[in-house]
Design a protein around this motif. Structure first.
Motif, PDB file in Angstrom:
ATOM      1  N   HIS A  43     -44.770 -49.813   7.540  1.00 42.46           N
ATOM      2  CA  HIS A  43     -44.099 -48.796   6.726  1.00 42.46           C
ATOM      3  C   HIS A  43     -44.825 -48.685   5.392  1.00 42.46           C
ATOM      4  CE1 HIS A  43     -40.419 -48.260   9.241  1.00 42.46           C
ATOM      5  NE2 HIS A  43     -40.818 -49.435   9.702  1.00 42.46           N
ATOM      6  N   VAL A  44     -45.195 -47.489   5.022  1.00 40.60           N
ATOM      7  CA  VAL A  44     -45.998 -47.258   3.821  1.00 40.60           C
ATOM      8  C   VAL A  44     -45.263 -46.258   2.933  1.00 40.60           C
ATOM      9  CG1 VAL A  44     -48.208 -46.497   2.908  1.00 40.60           C
ATOM     10  CG2 VAL A  44     -48.107 -47.650   5.127  1.00 40.60           C
ATOM     11  N   GLU A  45     -45.116 -46.614   1.671  1.00 43.24           N
ATOM     12  CA  GLU A  45     -44.500 -45.727   0.689  1.00 43.24           C
ATOM     13  C   GLU A  45     -45.376 -45.706  -0.561  1.00 43.24           C
ATOM     14  OE1 GLU A  45     -40.497 -45.382  -2.122  1.00 43.24           O
ATOM     15  OE2 GLU A  45     -40.602 -46.868  -0.518  1.00 43.24           O
ATOM     16  N   PRO A  46     -45.912 -44.558  -0.940  1.00 42.86           N
ATOM     17  CA  PRO A  46     -46.786 -44.519  -2.127  1.00 42.86           C
ATOM     18  C   PRO A  46     -45.997 -44.756  -3.407  1.00 42.86           C
ATOM     19  CG  PRO A  46     -46.386 -42.307  -1.289  1.00 42.86           C
ATOM     20  CD  PRO A  46     -45.768 -43.239  -0.289  1.00 42.86           C
ATOM     21  N   VAL A  47     -46.635 -45.415  -4.338  1.00 49.35           N
ATOM     22  CA  VAL A  47     -46.053 -45.671  -5.661  1.00 49.35           C
ATOM     23  C   VAL A  47     -46.608 -44.635  -6.630  1.00 49.35           C
ATOM     24  CG1 VAL A  47     -45.785 -47.342  -7.541  1.00 49.35           C
ATOM     25  CG2 VAL A  47     -45.866 -48.130  -5.166  1.00 49.35           C
ATOM     26  N   PRO A  48     -45.772 -43.914  -7.368  1.00 51.35           N
ATOM     27  CA  PRO A  48     -46.297 -42.936  -8.336  1.00 51.35           C
ATOM     28  C   PRO A  48     -47.269 -43.605  -9.309  1.00 51.35           C
ATOM     29  CG  PRO A  48     -43.932 -42.654  -8.061  1.00 51.35           C
ATOM     30  CD  PRO A  48     -44.305 -43.913  -7.332  1.00 51.35           C
ATOM     31  N   PRO A  49     -48.371 -42.953  -9.640  1.00 45.60           N
ATOM     32  CA  PRO A  49     -49.384 -43.590 -10.514  1.00 45.60           C
ATOM     33  C   PRO A  49     -48.810 -44.070 -11.844  1.00 45.60           C
ATOM     34  CG  PRO A  49     -50.283 -41.614  -9.490  1.00 45.60           C
ATOM     35  CD  PRO A  49     -48.835 -41.642  -9.159  1.00 45.60           C
ATOM     36  N   LEU A  50     -47.897 -43.285 -12.460  1.00 43.21           N
ATOM     37  CA  LEU A  50     -47.349 -43.684 -13.751  1.00 43.21           C
ATOM     38  C   LEU A  50     -46.509 -44.952 -13.607  1.00 43.21           C
ATOM     39  CD1 LEU A  50     -46.970 -43.111 -16.738  1.00 43.21           C
ATOM     40  CD2 LEU A  50     -45.026 -41.632 -16.156  1.00 43.21           C
ATOM     41  N   ARG A  99     -59.183 -45.656 -13.403  1.00 44.23           N
ATOM     42  CA  ARG A  99     -60.357 -44.828 -13.117  1.00 44.23           C
ATOM     43  C   ARG A  99     -60.125 -43.858 -11.971  1.00 44.23           C
ATOM     44  NH1 ARG A  99     -62.493 -49.967 -14.332  1.00 44.23           N
ATOM     45  NH2 ARG A  99     -63.992 -49.942 -16.079  1.00 44.23           N
ATOM     46  N   GLY A 100     -58.984 -43.907 -11.342  1.00 44.45           N
ATOM     47  CA  GLY A 100     -58.702 -43.005 -10.229  1.00 44.45           C
ATOM     48  C   GLY A 100     -59.391 -43.384  -8.942  1.00 44.45           C
ATOM     49  N   HIS A 101     -59.819 -44.645  -8.807  1.00 50.12           N
ATOM     50  CA  HIS A 101     -60.515 -45.086  -7.602  1.00 50.12           C
ATOM     51  C   HIS A 101     -59.554 -45.461  -6.475  1.00 50.12           C
ATOM     52  CE1 HIS A 101     -64.221 -46.304 -10.215  1.00 50.12           C
ATOM     53  NE2 HIS A 101     -64.072 -45.001 -10.102  1.00 50.12           N
ATOM     54  N   GLY A 102     -58.295 -45.579  -6.759  1.00 50.41           N
ATOM     55  CA  GLY A 102     -57.341 -45.970  -5.733  1.00 50.41           C
ATOM     56  C   GLY A 102     -55.916 -45.746  -6.203  1.00 50.41           C
ATOM     57  N   ARG A 103     -54.977 -46.044  -5.300  1.00 50.16           N
ATOM     58  CA  ARG A 103     -53.563 -45.926  -5.602  1.00 50.16           C
ATOM     59  C   ARG A 103     -52.863 -47.182  -5.098  1.00 50.16           C
ATOM     60  NH1 ARG A 103     -50.795 -40.427  -3.937  1.00 50.16           N
ATOM     61  NH2 ARG A 103     -49.143 -41.525  -5.085  1.00 50.16           N
ATOM     62  N   LEU A 104     -51.595 -47.323  -5.442  1.00 51.34           N
ATOM     63  CA  LEU A 104     -50.793 -48.449  -4.991  1.00 51.34           C
ATOM     64  C   LEU A 104     -49.731 -47.945  -4.005  1.00 51.34           C
ATOM     65  CD1 LEU A 104     -50.227 -50.600  -8.210  1.00 51.34           C
ATOM     66  CD2 LEU A 104     -52.031 -50.768  -6.493  1.00 51.34           C
ATOM     67  N   PHE A 105     -49.399 -48.808  -3.046  1.00 55.06           N
ATOM     68  CA  PHE A 105     -48.427 -48.477  -2.015  1.00 55.06           C
ATOM     69  C   PHE A 105     -47.510 -49.681  -1.798  1.00 55.06           C
ATOM     70  CE2 PHE A 105     -52.353 -46.222  -1.280  1.00 55.06           C
ATOM     71  CZ  PHE A 105     -51.964 -44.932  -0.996  1.00 55.06           C
ATOM     72  N   ARG A 106     -46.247 -49.399  -1.510  1.00 58.95           N
ATOM     73  CA  ARG A 106     -45.326 -50.434  -1.059  1.00 58.95           C
ATOM     74  C   ARG A 106     -45.365 -50.454   0.462  1.00 58.95           C
ATOM     75  NH1 ARG A 106     -42.226 -48.826  -5.720  1.00 58.95           N
ATOM     76  NH2 ARG A 106     -41.404 -47.058  -4.542  1.00 58.95           N
ATOM     77  N   VAL A 107     -45.744 -51.593   1.012  1.00 58.83           N
ATOM     78  CA  VAL A 107     -46.009 -51.708   2.447  1.00 58.83           C
ATOM     79  C   VAL A 107     -45.103 -52.783   3.034  1.00 58.83           C
ATOM     80  CG1 VAL A 107     -47.746 -52.231   4.205  1.00 58.83           C
ATOM     81  CG2 VAL A 107     -48.393 -50.987   2.135  1.00 58.83           C
ATOM     82  N   GLY A 108     -44.492 -52.465   4.158  1.00 54.45           N
ATOM     83  CA  GLY A 108     -43.698 -53.432   4.908  1.00 54.45           C
ATOM     84  C   GLY A 108     -44.254 -53.588   6.309  1.00 54.45           C
ATOM     85  N   LEU A 109     -44.500 -54.824   6.727  1.00 58.66           N
ATOM     86  CA  LEU A 109     -45.051 -55.116   8.054  1.00 58.66           C
ATOM     87  C   LEU A 109     -44.009 -55.913   8.833  1.00 58.66           C
ATOM     88  CD1 LEU A 109     -47.418 -55.118  10.068  1.00 58.66           C
ATOM     89  CD2 LEU A 109     -48.261 -57.178   8.942  1.00 58.66           C
TER      90      LEU A 109
END
Length: 584
Positions: free
Chosen positions: A53-60, A107-117
């Motif tokens: 399960h993947v949920e993106p985290v807002p950049p701010l 730098r905008g090279h990536g993002r963060l995600f909340r992941v459940g396995l």
């Protein structure tokens, strides 16, 4: 209809009709992961459901949380140092990781995600379930994954692993883009390709449940060679790759000796040119659209190459001298000279060339005999049995996103000539400086071209120079001896960064094994491979090899199959394009 009739929920398991399952949530992960790190779980021999399960985290929000976490870790480290405590290496590693993530996010090279396995293990009875649970937890521990049972949340754990897109357990961990990308099972454990934004699915890995994805345009060069015995599925595989490259906007041109690409071409709105068919003409004197200073000279030189292929032997110096003068004279009779402003006029025909040769033969000069001999030997292509293709101006211009040159209607005596004409028309598009795009030239049954010296040299030039024009060459042949038995053929293989071997004949396996440095196991696999199974050899690193089975959707199969029995069914009036065939 939509689920089990009844459930029995236990503290750590759920009893289903005909079985029982237990679920786990992964609470701990290794610090570093590699590509395809979930592959051992996906290839578990028992029934194991893996849900991510993947949920993106807002950049701010991600930036604020990283700053707080970094401040918390650095504060703890300073407090320990002030009180004289030993350094907490785990906290220092976490602080370094948080700093790297913050810099990458800024730098905008990536993002963060909340992941459940989450994992769900299935078995037929509680005794078997206990054994399966121990095996799965041991496998997870070997991957440095801490799999905890969903105690008193067995029902929520089971529903979380169902394909419903709902996470009821919410045991999550923050991943960055690189770690999340490595978790997706879209790579083969045997390959380490340099993928771009448009890889192509080749099939399923023959030894695991992973997929084999490859991008020829990310390799050192874009060429490929496909070798297989007759009936092994080489054309089927090539058509699948062609169709999937068309999805990505790649311009493709095909040399089709057996008219196997007609169904695919018509389905995607391509241009189908049946050389040798009644009313289909192709004038070799046509000047290309992209005009350069030496366009006329290059066209004259190609005509000489084509004439040599028609005659089936190299031209003598006297014949080449006469032919060069006659070609330029034929252009002048149509008003085409070295002045680029005249190049839009009607191009001469082969009949105009023979007329100039006849005129030269009447002059009585030392080369008049050579001119008369050339005119006589070209007569079948002008007024004789082979005149159809050269009787008039070009009937169908080779333009479009997919161009198929069919050679089935060409007599055997002129098939090499037709293939050379088609390759030349394709080369003119490939080298057009005003139309740069990704292109692929597919030469099916290339052994027909390799039999002729001129054709082999032309193919060699295409293999050496295509990359400079953002194009690739795909050579498909069933006769490995034609490629391995000549220096030019070996050069074509050497200039192919992608090499695909399907089922091989026992008589040729030793030569192929030596040419591609195959192990005994790989040779045994190719000898026993089923139709559609093959070995992908990527030469980018020298170690990228994967055994795969080509797969196609039902719609793709309808467009690519050449099985006579299936084609008869497809052509039946009851099977219109809007109807689906019985999968059996």
């Amino acid at each position: 209809m939509f689920g089990p009739s009844a459930l029995r929920v236990n503290p750590r398991s759920v009893a289903l009709p005909g079985g029982v399952c237990a679920s786990f949530a992964v609470a701990g992960y290794p610090r570093d992961v590699g590509a395809g790190w979930l592959e051992p779980l996906l290839t578990y021999p028992g029934r194991l459901d893996v849900s991510l399960h993947v949920e993106p985290v807002p950049p701010l929000v991600a930036a604020q949380r990283l700053r707080r976490q970094l401040a918390r870790l650095e504060s703890a480290s300073r407090t320990d140092a002030q009180r004289g405590r030993l350094a907490d290496f785990a906290a220092e590693a976490a602080a370094d990781d948080a700093a790297d993530l913050a810099a990458s996010l800024a730098r905008g090279h990536g993002r963060l995600f909340r992941v459940g396995l989450y994992l769900s293990v299935h078995a037929t009875d509680p005794g078997e379930l206990e054994a399966q649970v121990q095996r799965v937890r041991a496998l997870a521990a070997s991957l440095l994954l801490d799999a905890q049972p969903t105690t008193f949340r067995a029902l929520q754990g089971w529903t979380t692993t169902l394909p419903l897109g709902h996470d009821s357990v919410k045991t999550r961990r923050v991943f960055d883009t690189a770690a999340l990308a490595a978790a997706f099972p879209f790579t083969s454990p045997d390959l380490h390709p340099n993928l771009t934004d448009a890889p192509v699915l080749y099939g399923l890995n023959a030894y695991s449940s992973g997929v084999v994805v490859w991008d020829r345009f990310a390799q050192d060069n874009y060429n490929s060679v496909t070798i297989a015995r007759s009936g092994a599925g080489k054309s089927y595989f090539t058509k699948l790759e062609t169709l999937r490259l068309l999805y990505q906007g790649v311009h493709i041109a095909v040399i089709d000796p057996e008219d196997e690409y007609q169904r695919l071409c018509h389905a995607v709105g391509g241009t189908h040119i049946a050389l040798g068919a009644p009313g289909v003409c192709f004038n070799p004197f046509d000047l290309p659209d992209g005009k350069e200073d030496d366009t006329l000279i290059r066209r004259a030189l190609f005509v000489q190459t084509l004439i040599a292929a028609m005659l089936g032997e190299p031209l003598t110096p006297a014949a080449r001298s006469v032919l060069d003068r006659a070609v330029l004279a034929a252009y002048r009779t149509c008003g085409i000279t070295a002045d680029p402003r005249t190049w839009n006029r009607r191009a001469p025909l082969l009949a105009d060339l023979t007329s100039q040769l006849d005129l030269y033969a009447q002059t009585g000069t030392p080369n008049a005999c050579a001119a008369a001999d050339l005119a006589a030997r070209l007569a079948p292509f002008v007024t004789g049995s082979y005149r159809g293709m050269f009787a008039g101006p070009t009937s169908t211009r080779p333009h479009g996103h997919l161009i198929v040159f069919s050679l089935r209607d060409l007599p055997e005596e002129t098939r090499t000539v037709g293939m050379l004409l088609a390759l030349d028309a394709i080369w003119r598009q490939v080298t057009d400086p005003g139309d740069r795009r990704r292109r692929l030239v597919v030469v099916d049954e290339a052994w027909m071209l390799m039999r002729e010296d001129e054709g082999a040299r032309f193919l060699y030039r295409l293999a050496k120079s295509a990359r400079k024009h953002w194009a690739g060459l795909a050579v498909v042949t069933q006769d490995a001896a034609d490629l391995l038995g000549s220096d030019l053929g070996q050069a074509v293989i050497a200039n192919s960064a992608t090499q695909i071997l399907l089922r091989q004949a026992p008589q040729a396996i030793d030569k192929i094994g030596a040419a591609f440095d195959l192990t005994d196991g790989e040779k045994g696999f190719l000898l026993a491979a089923d139709r559609g199974q093959g070995l992908l050899c990527g030469t980018a690193t020298g170690s990228d090899r994967a055994a795969f089975t080509a797969i196609a959707s039902q719609h793709e199969h309808r467009l690519t199959t050449t099985d006579p029995a299936e084609l008869a069914t497809l052509d039946h009036p009851d099977n219109s394009p809007g109807k689906e065939l019985d999968p059996q």
